[in-house]
Design an enzyme around this catalytic site. Structure first.
Site, PDB file in Angstrom:
ATOM      1  CE  LYS A  42     -22.440   8.718   2.107  1.00  0.00           C
ATOM      2  NZ  LYS A  42     -22.180   9.548   3.397  1.00  0.00           N
ATOM      3  CE  LYS A  47      -3.839   0.125   2.656  1.00  0.00           C
ATOM      4  NZ  LYS A  47      -4.677   0.679   3.805  1.00  0.00           N
ATOM      5  CE  LYS A  49     -16.210   0.475  13.028  1.00  0.00           C
ATOM      6  NZ  LYS A  49     -15.709   1.486  14.146  1.00  0.00           N
ATOM      7  CB  THR A 108     -11.837  -0.331  16.321  1.00  0.00           C
ATOM      8  OG1 THR A 108     -12.678   0.750  15.547  1.00  0.00           O
ATOM      9  CG2 THR A 108     -10.208   0.367  16.655  1.00  0.00           C
ATOM     10  CG  PHE A 133     -17.282  13.614  14.598  1.00  0.00           C
ATOM     11  CD1 PHE A 133     -18.257  12.816  15.118  1.00  0.00           C
ATOM     12  CD2 PHE A 133     -16.682  14.367  14.991  1.00  0.00           C
ATOM     13  CE1 PHE A 133     -18.425  12.881  16.382  1.00  0.00           C
ATOM     14  CE2 PHE A 133     -16.540  14.252  16.715  1.00  0.00           C
ATOM     15  CZ  PHE A 133     -17.489  13.454  17.127  1.00  0.00           C
ATOM     16  CE  LYS A 139     -21.949  14.637   5.614  1.00  0.00           C
ATOM     17  NZ  LYS A 139     -21.388  15.831   6.535  1.00  0.00           N
ATOM     18  CD  GLU A 140     -17.171   5.404   3.862  1.00  0.00           C
ATOM     19  OE1 GLU A 140     -16.866   4.832   2.448  1.00  0.00           O
ATOM     20  OE2 GLU A 140     -17.227   4.468   4.878  1.00  0.00           O
ATOM     21  CB  CYS A 171     -19.531   4.857  10.805  1.00  0.00           C
ATOM     22  SG  CYS A 171     -17.753   5.418  10.372  1.00  0.00           S
ATOM     23  CG  LEU A 175     -35.865  13.382   9.905  1.00  0.00           C
ATOM     24  CD1 LEU A 175     -36.970  14.340  10.181  1.00  0.00           C
ATOM     25  CD2 LEU A 175     -36.032  12.476  10.978  1.00  0.00           C
TER      26      LEU A 175
END
Length: 446
Positions: free
Chosen positions: A328, A35, A270, A86, A156, A158-159, A267, A257
């Protein structure tokens, strides 16, 4: 400032790259030599909009380097970020063995003051474990004179919008018991909060809990809406109207919503499992969060239930097109994706699948390696609908939002769509001659 980031997965690579883009000197470390070799060549292992360009830019300008040697990474660093995985075991317990191994390697190689910052999502008490590992190793080295501090600094991100999230955070959470360390962390993050969004200093335990609590709350909103959507389908309501009705209440708000085929990714699943387990270990029954997890697992089967009511339990000879495989849009992440459950259920009942996703095809091939003879992967959304009995929309990529409906009908065997993300308006689909099923909009096969 000089920074070391250990772990070049999703969180680590974005963290290191964004810090470098603010003028810091960053070394990214990973034990995977292959990698690191590819990263040095400018080849990144994940898809995230804008990341490739940012990595290339900062490498060329000499602020971002990659190495497989922790000693080289921490040699000149003041901050050492731990950003390793993790994963959750079958029992729901977060596996922190990688963090423990990193802490051990840091303590073997450090030779000056170091602020060790845990960026990974971890159970309560992990910071204490890191501190103890390092203390024991320094004692064995007879280097108890070396000072270090431990910080919990949850991410925090977001992908699909991670760079924006890092560069312009809603807030930064810093858990530390040292005032001096808190000030140094503030200095490091100051360029990212010029819009006055807060840097929150708190105790380490609260910081460790905050990440789990945030994701559990967001997961709760999703599962709540999915449960309401099922009720709408049974009583004749429309979840889109319900969303407006409750989301315009300032106490509730509109984000998270949306009803759909369930949440997935690295995330929410898990972290929900982990916080349930944390509660159990400490004698607290996390009843709401446990229900959130159960609702989400059931929701992944909801499209399948619709489809079976329409076509019957035996799908032998049926061919279905699938739009969207990643959990997503704007990512190639297949972890816990609803598409996995849906496609496996279809194949189990004898169907074949033609699938398209703009980014996740290679990851999907690994996930479905055991049944690849029944799945065809295509490089264009139009190819995925050729002569299919129905189209299943699972991931809400933008390019799926306004398809040419006449073209769809021309290529499909039957104009039937099962929409797991409520991309289209039921009345418009009906007017255009489609048999249309979606989530919570009174389209369920009765």
């Amino acid at each position: 400032m000089n920074i070391c980031v250990i772990g070049t997965g999703y969180v680590g690579l974005i963290t290191g790259t964004c810090f470098a883009d603010m003028g810091n000197k960053v070394w990214c470390v990973d034990i995977d030599a292959q990698k690191i070799k590819k990263l040095k060549q400018g080849k990144i292992p994940i898809y995230e909009p804008g990341l490739q360009e940012l990595v290339t830019k900062n490498m060329q300008e000499g602020r971002l380097e990659f190495t497989s040697a922790i000693k080289d990474g921490i040699k000149d660093a003041l901050f050492c970020f731990i950003a390793v995985g993790t994963p959750t075991g079958i029992d729901g317990v977060a596996d922190i063995s990688a963090i423990q191994a990193v802490a051990n390697k840091i303590s073997i190689n450090m030779d000056k003051y170091l602020i060790i910052v845990n960026k990974s999502t971890v159970p309560v008490g992990t910071a204490s474990q890191i501190r103890n590992i390092i203390k024991e190793q320094l004692k064995a080295r007879k280097r108890e004179d070396l000072e270090f501090d431990i910080v919990s600094n949850p991410e925090f991100l977001k992908e699909g919008a991670a760079i924006e999230d890092f560069m312009h955070p809603d807030r930064i959470v810093i858990g530390t018991d040292n005032i001096r360390t808190a000030e140094l962390m503030k200095q490091l993050y100051e360029p990212f909060v010029r819009n006055q969004n807060p840097i929150l200093i708190m105790d380490i335990t609260s910081a460790e809990l905050t990440k789990y609590a945030a994701n559990a709350m967001l997961a709760t909103r999703i599962s709540f809406m999915n449960e309401m959507a099922r009720l709408c389908d049974q009583v004749g309501g429309d979840i889109a109207h319900v969303r407006l009705g409750i989301g315009t209440d300032r106490r509730i708000g509109m984000p998270f919503l949306y009803a759909g085929a369930g949440y997935g990714g690295s995330c929410f699943p898990k972290d929900v499992k982990a916080i349930i387990n944390t509660g159990s270990e400490n004698g607290v029954s996390m009843d709401i969060i446990a229900a959130v997890e159960k609702v989400n697992e059931n929701q992944k089967y909801y499209l399948v239930e619709m489809l079976l009511k329409r076509f019957g339990e035996d799908l032998t000879g049926k061919k279905f097109g699938v739009w969207g495989l990643a959990f997503k849009p704007q990512t190639d992440d297949m972890r816990e994706a609803p598409s996995i459950v849906i496609i496996r259920e279809l194949l189990f009942r004898g169907a074949t699948v033609t699938a398209y996703d703009p980014e996740a095809i290679e990851q999907a091939k690994k996930v479905f390696a055991d049944c690849e003879q029944h799945i065809q992967y295509v490089d264009d959304s139009k190819k995925a609908i050729q002569n299919v009995d129905a189209l299943i929309v699972i991931t809400e990529w933008r390019q799926f939002r306004q398809p040419d409906l006449n073209e769809l009908k021309c290529h499909m065997k039957s104009p039937i769509i099962f929409d797991g993300r409520n991309q289209y308006k039921p009345n418009i689909m009906k007017e255009n001659g489609f048999e249309y099923y979606c989530i919570g909009r009174n389209c369920f096969v009765k």
